[in-house]
Design a protein around this motif. Sequence first.
Motif, PDB file in Angstrom:
ATOM      1  N   ILE A  39       0.852  -1.190   0.000  1.00 17.25           N
ATOM      2  CA  ILE A  39       0.000   0.000   0.000  1.00 17.25           C
ATOM      3  C   ILE A  39       0.885   1.237   0.000  1.00 17.25           C
ATOM      4  O   ILE A  39       1.890   1.305   0.726  1.00 17.25           O
ATOM      5  N   ASN A  40       0.518   2.201  -0.835  1.00 20.14           N
ATOM      6  CA  ASN A  40       1.296   3.413  -1.036  1.00 20.14           C
ATOM      7  C   ASN A  40       0.472   4.657  -0.721  1.00 20.14           C
ATOM      8  O   ASN A  40      -0.762   4.592  -0.681  1.00 20.14           O
ATOM      9  N   PRO A  41       1.123   5.803  -0.521  1.00 16.16           N
ATOM     10  CA  PRO A  41       0.366   7.047  -0.311  1.00 16.16           C
ATOM     11  C   PRO A  41      -0.636   7.344  -1.419  1.00 16.16           C
ATOM     12  O   PRO A  41      -1.690   7.929  -1.160  1.00 16.16           O
ATOM     13  N   MET A  42      -0.324   6.945  -2.662  1.00 17.12           N
ATOM     14  CA  MET A  42      -1.281   7.193  -3.743  1.00 17.12           C
ATOM     15  C   MET A  42      -2.558   6.373  -3.550  1.00 17.12           C
ATOM     16  O   MET A  42      -3.630   6.787  -4.003  1.00 17.12           O
ATOM     17  N   ASP A  43      -2.474   5.233  -2.867  1.00 15.53           N
ATOM     18  CA  ASP A  43      -3.675   4.464  -2.545  1.00 15.53           C
ATOM     19  C   ASP A  43      -4.579   5.270  -1.610  1.00 15.53           C
ATOM     20  O   ASP A  43      -5.814   5.273  -1.755  1.00 15.53           O
ATOM     21  N   VAL A  44      -3.962   5.930  -0.643  1.00 16.19           N
ATOM     22  CA  VAL A  44      -4.718   6.762   0.301  1.00 16.19           C
ATOM     23  C   VAL A  44      -5.400   7.903  -0.445  1.00 16.19           C
ATOM     24  O   VAL A  44      -6.592   8.188  -0.235  1.00 16.19           O
ATOM     25  N   ALA A  45      -4.663   8.548  -1.338  1.00 18.94           N
ATOM     26  CA  ALA A  45      -5.247   9.626  -2.127  1.00 18.94           C
ATOM     27  C   ALA A  45      -6.392   9.112  -2.998  1.00 18.94           C
ATOM     28  O   ALA A  45      -7.424   9.773  -3.156  1.00 18.94           O
ATOM     29  N   GLY A  46      -6.236   7.908  -3.555  1.00 20.08           N
ATOM     30  CA  GLY A  46      -7.302   7.317  -4.357  1.00 20.08           C
ATOM     31  C   GLY A  46      -8.549   7.064  -3.539  1.00 20.08           C
ATOM     32  O   GLY A  46      -9.669   7.334  -3.984  1.00 20.08           O
ATOM     33  N   ARG A  47      -8.382   6.532  -2.341  1.00 24.94           N
ATOM     34  CA  ARG A  47      -9.523   6.262  -1.457  1.00 24.94           C
ATOM     35  C   ARG A  47     -10.258   7.543  -1.080  1.00 24.94           C
ATOM     36  O   ARG A  47     -11.476   7.570  -0.917  1.00 24.94           O
ATOM     37  N   GLN A  48      -9.520   8.627  -0.970  1.00 21.87           N
ATOM     38  CA  GLN A  48     -10.105   9.903  -0.578  1.00 21.87           C
ATOM     39  C   GLN A  48     -10.701  10.671  -1.759  1.00 21.87           C
ATOM     40  O   GLN A  48     -11.286  11.736  -1.581  1.00 21.87           O
ATOM     41  N   GLY A  49     -10.544  10.134  -2.971  1.00 23.40           N
ATOM     42  CA  GLY A  49     -11.081  10.807  -4.145  1.00 23.40           C
ATOM     43  C   GLY A  49     -10.239  11.971  -4.617  1.00 23.40           C
ATOM     44  O   GLY A  49     -10.729  12.868  -5.303  1.00 23.40           O
ATOM     45  N   GLN A  50      -8.941  11.948  -4.293  1.00 24.39           N
ATOM     46  CA  GLN A  50      -8.063  13.064  -4.621  1.00 24.39           C
ATOM     47  C   GLN A  50      -7.255  12.854  -5.889  1.00 24.39           C
ATOM     48  O   GLN A  50      -6.489  13.733  -6.281  1.00 24.39           O
ATOM     49  N   LEU A  51      -7.394  11.698  -6.527  1.00 27.15           N
ATOM     50  CA  LEU A  51      -6.674  11.442  -7.772  1.00 27.15           C
ATOM     51  C   LEU A  51      -7.575  11.745  -8.961  1.00 27.15           C
ATOM     52  O   LEU A  51      -8.721  11.309  -9.021  1.00 27.15           O
ATOM     53  N   GLY A  52      -7.055  12.471  -9.913  1.00 28.17           N
ATOM     54  CA  GLY A  52      -7.795  12.726 -11.144  1.00 28.17           C
ATOM     55  C   GLY A  52      -7.294  11.857 -12.263  1.00 28.17           C
ATOM     56  O   GLY A  52      -6.704  10.803 -12.046  1.00 28.17           O
ATOM     57  N   ALA A  53      -7.509  12.316 -13.495  1.00 22.40           N
ATOM     58  CA  ALA A  53      -7.015  11.594 -14.660  1.00 22.40           C
ATOM     59  C   ALA A  53      -5.489  11.561 -14.620  1.00 22.40           C
ATOM     60  O   ALA A  53      -4.862  12.503 -14.134  1.00 22.40           O
ATOM     61  N   PRO A  54      -4.831  10.478 -15.094  1.00 20.06           N
ATOM     62  CA  PRO A  54      -5.440   9.324 -15.747  1.00 20.06           C
ATOM     63  C   PRO A  54      -5.912   8.233 -14.794  1.00 20.06           C
ATOM     64  O   PRO A  54      -6.475   7.237 -15.235  1.00 20.06           O
ATOM     65  N   PHE A  55      -5.686   8.418 -13.497  1.00 17.02           N
ATOM     66  CA  PHE A  55      -6.002   7.359 -12.539  1.00 17.02           C
ATOM     67  C   PHE A  55      -7.481   6.982 -12.568  1.00 17.02           C
ATOM     68  O   PHE A  55      -7.838   5.808 -12.514  1.00 17.02           O
ATOM     69  N   THR A  56      -8.343   7.957 -12.644  1.00 16.20           N
ATOM     70  CA  THR A  56      -9.777   7.707 -12.474  1.00 16.20           C
ATOM     71  C   THR A  56     -10.528   7.510 -13.790  1.00 16.20           C
ATOM     72  O   THR A  56     -11.747   7.395 -13.783  1.00 16.20           O
ATOM     73  N   ASP A  57      -9.813   7.451 -14.906  1.00 12.26           N
ATOM     74  CA  ASP A  57     -10.479   7.383 -16.207  1.00 12.26           C
ATOM     75  C   ASP A  57     -11.406   6.178 -16.337  1.00 12.26           C
ATOM     76  O   ASP A  57     -12.432   6.249 -17.012  1.00 12.26           O
ATOM     77  N   GLN A  58     -11.025   5.045 -15.719  1.00 13.58           N
ATOM     78  CA  GLN A  58     -11.830   3.827 -15.837  1.00 13.58           C
ATOM     79  C   GLN A  58     -12.466   3.427 -14.505  1.00 13.58           C
ATOM     80  O   GLN A  58     -12.881   2.292 -14.340  1.00 13.58           O
TER      81      GLN A  58
END
Length: 314
Positions: A39-58
Amino acid sequence: MKTIAINQYGPSTAFKPLELPQPTPTADEVLVEIHAFSINPMDVAGRQGQLGAPFTDQWSFPLVLGWDFAGVIVQVGANVTNLALGDRVFGALASAHAATNGTYGEFVATGTEELAKMPAGLSFDQAAALPIGGMTAYYGMTHSLDLQPGQKILVQGGAGGVGLFAVQIAKALGAEVTTTASASHRDLLLKLGVDQVIDYHETSPADVLHNFDAVFDTVGDVATGLKVLKSDGKLSTIAAQPTRDQQHDQDKQVAFQFTQGSSADLTALADLVVTGKVRVMLTTLPFSAASVSQAHQTIEGHHTTGKQVIHVKD
């Protein structure tokens, strides 16, 4: 298949066990039975809805997060020729993976660009800890900074998930390594070969360090790093966007690092672990929603020393 998923963005307690269909690999992908993921800090950001494109495209809900993994190939796409059934592999998913194809589950479909075979002597838990954190550090030392034997480097934040890899890789490359960390991490970092540890609570590196060849910033303090750097030195940051003025400070090379690791880089990093030049610091937790929640809480609270790894199966 069993997964740990969320049905909406929110706190770490949002993770729930969920049965989802097993992903189907394309002709250019392989299907991996996951034995461990980290598990990485980017996972935490993803869970919080803080990641935009390209992460959330699909992405949609339910959402299975996760990028790092290690496991065994159980299906090979028709166009894949460099890997075979039964290969023990580790790597990271592409940033824009599908919503139900994250690594917090029993299987994942993945391309092979950031996938490597596991060498003998490397455990699944160790391998799962390497891809994002380890590759970020390895790419920084070997590509962004092109660190050479005898050079002096400051790693800002040496006790974090990336920092622990960075200080060890720098030493393996023959550099003189200084890092910042709290007093509680001093002994560990010295045991890992760091030449000097500065307690950032007590001392600013800029007050005591001068004429360094390189700075690797994992904490977002580019200004301090520049003060330490010599006029033609290099600074790479993974935690801040340098300002225009910082990018034109004398002849210094200052840039945000976009990590573009490869299978070859992963293999080289794994070899450093197997040969004992890099020690993988990790906390291993069982495969459960509670464990994933605990790991997220630990990362959010900045209490990590090394990596948080979820052990799925032996």
